[in-house]
Every structure is written in C-alpha cells, then in structure tokens.
Design a protein around this motif. Sequence first.
Motif, PDB file in Angstrom:
ATOM      1  N   SER A 257      21.939  27.960 -42.194  1.00  0.00           N
ATOM      2  CA  SER A 257      21.267  28.596 -43.327  1.00  0.00           C
ATOM      3  C   SER A 257      21.271  30.121 -43.227  1.00  0.00           C
ATOM      4  CB  SER A 257      19.828  28.077 -43.435  1.00  0.00           C
ATOM      5  OG  SER A 257      19.113  28.337 -42.235  1.00  0.00           O
TER       6      SER A 257
ATOM      7  N   TYR B 225      23.592  31.985 -42.575  1.00  0.00           N
ATOM      8  CA  TYR B 225      24.862  32.542 -43.033  1.00  0.00           C
ATOM      9  C   TYR B 225      25.227  32.098 -44.446  1.00  0.00           C
ATOM     10  CZ  TYR B 225      25.432  33.576 -38.082  1.00  0.00           C
ATOM     11  OH  TYR B 225      25.254  34.033 -36.806  1.00  0.00           O
ATOM     12  N   ALA B 226      24.344  31.347 -45.097  1.00  0.00           N
ATOM     13  CA  ALA B 226      24.705  30.764 -46.386  1.00  0.00           C
ATOM     14  C   ALA B 226      25.048  31.825 -47.420  1.00  0.00           C
ATOM     15  CB  ALA B 226      23.568  29.880 -46.891  1.00  0.00           C
ATOM     16  N   THR B 227      24.290  32.922 -47.445  1.00  0.00           N
ATOM     17  CA  THR B 227      24.546  33.931 -48.475  1.00  0.00           C
ATOM     18  C   THR B 227      25.756  34.794 -48.175  1.00  0.00           C
ATOM     19  OG1 THR B 227      23.012  35.472 -47.390  1.00  0.00           O
ATOM     20  CG2 THR B 227      22.103  34.040 -49.105  1.00  0.00           C
ATOM     21  N   THR B 228      26.160  34.866 -46.919  1.00  0.00           N
ATOM     22  CA  THR B 228      27.266  35.764 -46.552  1.00  0.00           C
ATOM     23  C   THR B 228      28.594  35.039 -46.341  1.00  0.00           C
ATOM     24  OG1 THR B 228      26.516  35.635 -44.250  1.00  0.00           O
ATOM     25  CG2 THR B 228      25.795  37.533 -45.537  1.00  0.00           C
TER      26      THR B 228
ATOM     27  N   ASN C  33      29.022  31.279 -47.631  1.00  0.00           N
ATOM     28  CA  ASN C  33      29.219  30.236 -48.627  1.00  0.00           C
ATOM     29  C   ASN C  33      29.790  30.823 -49.906  1.00  0.00           C
ATOM     30  OD1 ASN C  33      29.064  27.836 -50.122  1.00  0.00           O
ATOM     31  ND2 ASN C  33      26.994  28.322 -50.828  1.00  0.00           N
ATOM     32  N   ASN C  34      30.781  30.126 -50.458  1.00  0.00           N
ATOM     33  CA  ASN C  34      31.409  30.550 -51.706  1.00  0.00           C
ATOM     34  C   ASN C  34      32.085  31.915 -51.549  1.00  0.00           C
ATOM     35  OD1 ASN C  34      31.921  29.354 -54.216  1.00  0.00           O
ATOM     36  ND2 ASN C  34      30.487  30.704 -55.253  1.00  0.00           N
ATOM     37  N   HIS C  35      32.675  32.119 -50.388  1.00  0.00           N
ATOM     38  CA  HIS C  35      33.380  33.353 -50.073  1.00  0.00           C
ATOM     39  C   HIS C  35      34.800  33.020 -49.600  1.00  0.00           C
ATOM     40  CE1 HIS C  35      29.422  35.116 -50.202  1.00  0.00           C
ATOM     41  NE2 HIS C  35      29.831  36.306 -49.778  1.00  0.00           N
TER      42      HIS C  35
ATOM     43  N   SER D 128      33.202  38.048 -51.434  1.00  0.00           N
ATOM     44  CA  SER D 128      32.780  37.421 -52.684  1.00  0.00           C
ATOM     45  C   SER D 128      33.587  38.040 -53.823  1.00  0.00           C
ATOM     46  CB  SER D 128      31.278  37.617 -52.890  1.00  0.00           C
ATOM     47  OG  SER D 128      30.959  38.984 -52.998  1.00  0.00           O
TER      48      SER D 128
ATOM     49  N   ARG E 160      29.788  39.302 -58.922  1.00  0.00           N
ATOM     50  CA  ARG E 160      28.410  39.528 -58.498  1.00  0.00           C
ATOM     51  C   ARG E 160      28.285  40.809 -57.683  1.00  0.00           C
ATOM     52  NH1 ARG E 160      27.424  34.417 -55.061  1.00  0.00           N
ATOM     53  NH2 ARG E 160      29.280  35.360 -54.175  1.00  0.00           N
ATOM     54  N   ASN E 161      29.255  41.088 -56.835  1.00  0.00           N
ATOM     55  CA  ASN E 161      29.141  42.202 -55.908  1.00  0.00           C
ATOM     56  C   ASN E 161      30.460  42.945 -55.816  1.00  0.00           C
ATOM     57  OD1 ASN E 161      26.452  41.644 -54.781  1.00  0.00           O
ATOM     58  ND2 ASN E 161      27.430  39.783 -54.018  1.00  0.00           N
TER      59      ASN E 161
END
Length: 574
Positions: A382, A384-387, A389-391, A411, A564-565
């Motif tokens: 968890s 690392y999920a934002t950094t 996942n979906n990358h 991303s 998004r970024n």
Amino acid sequence: MAAAYYSSMAAAATEFEHGRTLFENCTIHHIASMPARGEPAIPHQTVCKMDESESYISLGGDIDALLLRSSYNFHLELGRTRLSIPTSLLIEADGRHLNLDDPRASESIVVSQRHSTRRINHRSGTWKVLAVRIIDSTGDAPTRSKTQLGTDIFDDSFNLNNSAQACSKGQLSFRAATGDAVVNGVIDVRLSKSMDSYLSDSEVRNEALSLIPKDPNAVNDYTFTILVMPDSSQSYLSGAKAWFPGKVSWYRDLHGSDPTYLLHELGHNLGHGHSGNGKYNEYGDPTCTMGGGGYSNGLDDDKGKMCFNAAKTYYFGWFSEYHQDVDPSTSPYVGQLVGTNDVVNDEISTGQDMIVKLHSNGETDLFMMYQKTEGITEDIASDYATTFNNHVVIVEQSGDSQDSWVKASLSPGDVYTQRSWNGGTLVVQVCSITPGTPDVAKVISFVDGKTTASCFPTESKCVDTDKRFVVKNKLINGCNWVKGNPGARCKKKSVSSMCPLTCGTCAYENCTDGGLRFRQEGSQNTFCSWIKQRPDEIKMIWCNKRGVSQICRHTCGYCALTARNRNIFSDNYR
C-alpha cells in the motif's frame, strides 16, 4: 594447454593434482537471501561451489578484477564461470576461504567457462519439488506439520505452483514430489544435534540434504529442494536463502509457507538477481517478486500476488512475442504497453507490447512495462500504490542474472530523460493511460538529436519563459542568464523545463510544466505545482496572468495533453 586441461577436468573432479600442486575445482555461485520483515538486508555471498556437493569456498575480494586480470579475460557468469584453485591459497578458518586480492591468485588460479545452459532451461517446464521438514535431535521442528506444509506450498488457493503458473501463463509449474516416504511433497529428516549446536545454516542444510532417502521408491525423481528449518534457526537464518543459480533453497519456519518467499528464492535458483530501487535498497522494487513485491507483505501465505518486473520477465522469455527490442538512437518507439494481468488473460492485441527493451551501443539496457495492480499483480504494498500502480515502470539491468534497479515510475504526461545516451538525450514519455480491455499505456521513446517522436499530432509553439526564476535558492534573470552559458546551465536541475527553446529540449519539454519557482509580478515566487493544486476558478485566474501559461504549459492547457501529473525524471541533472 593448461587452461584446456583444467577446463576439461572440471566436469569430472572436484579435487585433483597437476604436477605437485593440488587443485580444487568449483563453479562460482551466489548464496542469495531474503531477510525476515523488519530485519536488515543481507548482501549476496559469492562462493565457489563444489561439483555434486553443497560444500563451497567463500570468496573475498574483487572477483571481477580477478577475471579481467586473468589471461582469459572472462566476465562473471554465475553457474558457468569455474575456478581451479591451488589448495595452498585456501584459508582454513570456520570453513574454507579464498582472498581473490592475493597477488598469487591471478597468477595461479585457472579460469574456465562451463558450456551448460541447464539453469536457463529450468525457467519453463514442469518441475518436481521436494520439501524437507528439518527436526533437530531434541524434537524441535517447524511449526507446520508435513500435511500443513504440503498444503501451504502446493495446495492453498495461493501457493508456489499457481503463482508461478499465473505469472508464466502456465509455462512454469512446480509440482509436489512423490514417493513412499513423501506426504504431499514433504518428508521429515532428523538431525544429529540440537539447533543451537550448529554454527551456521550451511551446516544444517548440508546435514539435512545428506539425510534425504536415496532409495528411488522412497523419494521419486525431483529437481528442486525446499528445506524448512525450525524457528530456532533464527540466530543464523533470518528469512530465507537459496543457491543462485541452483536447485536448493532453505527457509526459517513459516517463511517456507509463504508463496512470495518461495517464488523469490526459486527465482534465485532459476538465475535471477534482486530487483532494487534507489542507490542501496536491492529489495526496493515493489512491483517485482525479486524485490519488495513479496517482502513488503510480511508472512502471509494467502497474500502477495505479484509477478516480475520488465527485466526479469524479459529474461524468463515467456512472452517473447510481445517483446520489442529498440535502439531509440536509430529508430524511435511509439507504441502501446499492456500489463501482465491483461496479457496472461489474452486481452493483448496484435501491435501491442508487454515489454520494451531500450538498448544502444555502450549503454546499459533499460526495460519498461505497464504496472497495474489487478488480478495476479494485485498485492503491491500500500505504501507504493500511488507511485507505482497504473504507471509505466522503467528498470535498468546490465544483463541476465544481474540485479535490476528502478529508474522511473511514470504516470501520464511524465518524462524520463538520460543524457549522453549514444550521443544524445534519451527520452521516454507516457502520453496517456486508457482504461479498458485491456488497459493501455501509450508510450514514446527517442534520442533527442538523433531521432524524434511526439505524443501530439501537432506541437504547440515552443517558448522560453520571460520571467525570472530560482536556481539553487537564488533568483536569477531567467532564460537570458541561461543563454550566457547554455551548455552548463541547461544541465542544472529543471532549468531546461523553463527554457526549452534555449536548451534544445522542445521535443520532450514543450508541453511540460516548468519545474522551478518563478517570480510573478505582484506576488511571491510561485511553483506550477502549487497552481495545479488550486481550485479550478483560482487556477484559471493564475493561468490568465501574463506569461504563466508559457511556464505552466501542462497545468494551463498550453498543449492538448490530458493527464494527471507532469514530472521530469532524470539521472543526469546536477
């Protein structure tokens, strides 16, 4: 002639005499480890393993320097590079040791290469595995019974076999060994001493292996051996270890029931190194079983669904029809990446890729793939999920069996650059990630100055900012200052994102946000990232201020990129 003689003898004998000198013959391996959660990482131990034996010589010093100094100029290949060592060089103290930096070593050690590729062949196929519960002389035993241990390894809803099958799409399987003495792939062996009487896990391992019945009816043919020691082995065994490459792995108690530890150590047996992130954390890649994918989940025999990163998957070779080998200095890459789960579920289409290998003369290979936490890769930690996942994750690996290292996790809209890539600047950009069946990441890669590619059908005008901005805590006169010495100043961190026209980075920074604080009339120094986080009505006010949209090009919609970024990742800024 001496080299040929020793090389031919190597396959036939461990110890032999030539003239008056007694030699030991052995093959270089690592003993790789994975610590228990919360315990410090343990580096690979480089050893020279005897043929048909678990005994070895510990190697100290610089093995690569020895190989380069030798007249044969070999590069180290684990499981293939062999040494013929005069016994006079060996140090007998708590085992046998060899100092490779001893000046006599390069003069008297004979180096050869074994031609076998057996360890590579084991990366596909169905292989029998024997699990061994180790019980000491006092009755101290692993927590799991034979039946429970066999269930954990081979039969649970998430186990060693079905995780390997899932990641390989059925091309790699581990089945329980059979025989009259075997219960669901497991046997018990009883040691001659108590666990606290042994000095090392190697002693326990060697004795346990010697106790496996040789009667083929008691234990039928098998390929890999899993040794599970009692928890009292903690003083010399943290989590788990394995021969790298090899066929034996050994575990402290419940670590031998955890499929992520099992697949990690079997990955070492199959010739894979660790998957790291950062300068020193060789377990730091959270997307890969050979890194933090399993380690971060702790001991949980029903959790840890994770496969392998781009480099490891590439060298496994399971999905080679969906690999692309690209030299972006001669031909750009423009394509779509599909993640592991969608590939194994047959959702990938012709013209889409799973892995892209970026290579060029004199450069270390980069591998990239799309990481999505779903299905067989759903258990990324968890933290690392934002950094991750979906990358799109880019890793660097210098060859098969080497450790890999995360270089960037991108991303939509993010850019990774690497200067001096075969005479130019390597660029990787994620144009977009689109959910669907399958989920697809559109990616481009090229070497600026040699090739080109674009995320956009029509590029917007490339402009420098006319505002002053902050470099190393000093407010400078913007791009006019950069123009005074662009060769040096454009290399400073994020300067080129403020002055893409002057710095010649329009090909990949034309539609990025500037990465430095800038001075806006009537206000304090401001970041594009701060503007991006404002409510839409406030953001619009800022973007309508003179010159702001030419700095915050992504945030203010200067280019038609929906993402998004926007981040710039680079190994080369100072």
